[in-house]
Write an enzyme that holds these catalytic residues in place. Structure first.
Site, PDB file in Angstrom:
ATOM      1  N   SER A 140       0.833  -1.207   0.000  1.00 42.82           N
ATOM      2  CA  SER A 140       0.000   0.000   0.000  1.00 42.82           C
ATOM      3  C   SER A 140       0.860   1.247   0.000  1.00 42.82           C
ATOM      4  O   SER A 140       1.964   1.271   0.558  1.00 42.82           O
ATOM      5  CB  SER A 140      -0.894   0.007   1.238  1.00 42.82           C
ATOM      6  OG  SER A 140      -1.539   1.243   1.406  1.00 42.82           O
ATOM      7  N   TYR A 153      -1.896   0.357  10.289  1.00 48.20           N
ATOM      8  CA  TYR A 153      -2.082  -0.352   9.020  1.00 48.20           C
ATOM      9  C   TYR A 153      -0.866  -0.181   8.121  1.00 48.20           C
ATOM     10  O   TYR A 153      -0.315  -1.160   7.604  1.00 48.20           O
ATOM     11  CB  TYR A 153      -3.337   0.169   8.319  1.00 48.20           C
ATOM     12  CG  TYR A 153      -3.407  -0.226   6.858  1.00 48.20           C
ATOM     13  CD1 TYR A 153      -3.585  -1.551   6.489  1.00 48.20           C
ATOM     14  CD2 TYR A 153      -3.281   0.731   5.852  1.00 48.20           C
ATOM     15  CE1 TYR A 153      -3.636  -1.923   5.143  1.00 48.20           C
ATOM     16  CE2 TYR A 153      -3.334   0.373   4.517  1.00 48.20           C
ATOM     17  CZ  TYR A 153      -3.508  -0.946   4.165  1.00 48.20           C
ATOM     18  OH  TYR A 153      -3.550  -1.302   2.840  1.00 48.20           O
ATOM     19  N   LYS A 185       2.040  -3.041   6.789  1.00 47.81           N
ATOM     20  CA  LYS A 185       2.411  -3.291   5.396  1.00 47.81           C
ATOM     21  C   LYS A 185       3.924  -3.177   5.216  1.00 47.81           C
ATOM     22  O   LYS A 185       4.548  -3.987   4.515  1.00 47.81           O
ATOM     23  CB  LYS A 185       1.683  -2.320   4.469  1.00 47.81           C
ATOM     24  CG  LYS A 185       0.207  -2.625   4.289  1.00 47.81           C
ATOM     25  CD  LYS A 185      -0.013  -3.979   3.635  1.00 47.81           C
ATOM     26  CE  LYS A 185      -1.447  -4.245   3.295  1.00 47.81           C
ATOM     27  NZ  LYS A 185      -1.674  -5.568   2.669  1.00 47.81           N
TER      28      LYS A 185
END
Length: 327
Positions: free
Chosen positions: A116, A140, A144
């Site tokens: 991402s 988040y 990643k």
């Protein structure tokens, strides 16, 4: 090529599975269906398993003996990750480690990771290329990036060829409205949320932050059509034939679109008005983020082909033609 797709019943995963099958690959999907949909992968073997459970995942690897893995299975909300850090690390980091261990055990040769642009946080310079500093602003994004580093370590130790695909904002649906994004009342993605508001399924669309240093005060993002994104996964997987091609790759259109510009595009396509309200900025949301996609073109011969109008039009056709997608 025998390709195992984790999370293949999800949004981007299901489009990628379609592309893989059309290209002649043999595909098995692994998904726990927590957010994926069984009907999204009709015609493809689906094995129910959770990436946090190596005992459940192991037989799939042992029986199928994949040559390649595309790893989508993950949680993906920056906002939610702030409230549930432990679950995000458990699924996104420990789950990825479990998949990598199984790859090493069964001799998988190629690994494509759904990463991402959240790893960049708020880029200092846009468009952002793969050499930009990595500064995630949410758990988040951190999960990643930790997964990317782990994948690189496994690659160095085992010879696994890998690509960490840092894609920007996936949106849109199939041209024939046969497949798209399922986004119920809890959805956070801007376009389906805007569609819900336009259809009267929500009282209004909330814009989080209208005081960013941008021309209209709203955040700038890079929206990429899900079909382009799926094609990129297949192109990268097939192109991982040398170690020199391993590493991070940005996937985007390279064209910034503001929140208000996307809403205007939806109004044009739908010929309906969208009620809008403003709210404070959300933690973890960068104000500016769009890609420099040149590396994907030079290394793998890929670039996005569909424009913003196509993205919005296909999403509108899918959601209005498939009411269940918004339930």
């Amino acid at each position: 090529m025998r390709v195992l797709v984790t999370g293949g019943a999800g949004y981007v995963g299901s489009f990628t599975v379609r592309r893989l099958l059309a290209a002649g690959h043999e595909v098995v999907v692994v998904d726990n269906l927590s957010t994926g949909r069984r009907e999204a992968v009709r015609g493809c073997p689906l094995r129910m398993a959770d990436i946090r459970d190596p005992a459940g995942m192991g037989p799939v690897f042992e029986e199928f003996r994949p040559e390649a893995v595309i790893h989508f299975a993950a949680l993906k909300s920056s906002e939610e990750s702030l409230r549930d850090i432990g679950t995000y690390f458990g699924v996104n980091v420990t789950g990825t480690q479990n998949v990598l261990d199984l790859c090493a055990r069964t001799g998988v040769e190629r690994f494509v990771f759904s990463s991402s642009c959240a790893v960049y946080g708020t880029p200092q310079i846009c468009p952002v290329d793969e050499t930009a500093p990595v500064r995630p602003e949410s758990p988040y994004g951190e999960t990643k990036y930790l997964s990317e580093r782990m994948i690189a370590s496994y690659g160095q130790a085992t010879g696994l060829r890998y690509a960490n695909l840092r894609y920007f904002n996936a949106a849109g649906a199939a041209d024939d409205a046969s497949l798209g994004e399922y986004a119920g009342p809890a959805a956070t993605q801007l376009l389906p949320v805007a569609v819900r508001a336009t259809l009267g399924l929500a009282p209004a669309l909330r814009i989080f932050g209208d005081d960013y240093p941008t021309p209209d005060g709203t955040a700038l993002r890079d929206y990429i059509h899900v079909e382009d994104l799926a094609q990129a996964h297949v192109r990268v997987l097939e192109g991982l034939d040398t170690d020199e091609r391993c590493g991070p790759v940005n996937l985007g259109r390279g064209q910034p679109v503001s929140v208000r510009e996307l809403i205007d595009a939806l109004r044009h396509v739908s010929e309906k008005d969208t009620t809008v309200t403003t709210a404070p900025r959300r933690p973890g949301d960068p104000g500016l983020s769009w890609a420099d996609p040149d590396l994907a073109l030079s290394r793998f011969g890929w670039r996005a082909e569909r424009d913003l109008d196509h993205i919005v039009r296909t999403a509108w056709d899918w959601h209005t033609g498939t009411p269940a997608s918004l339930e």
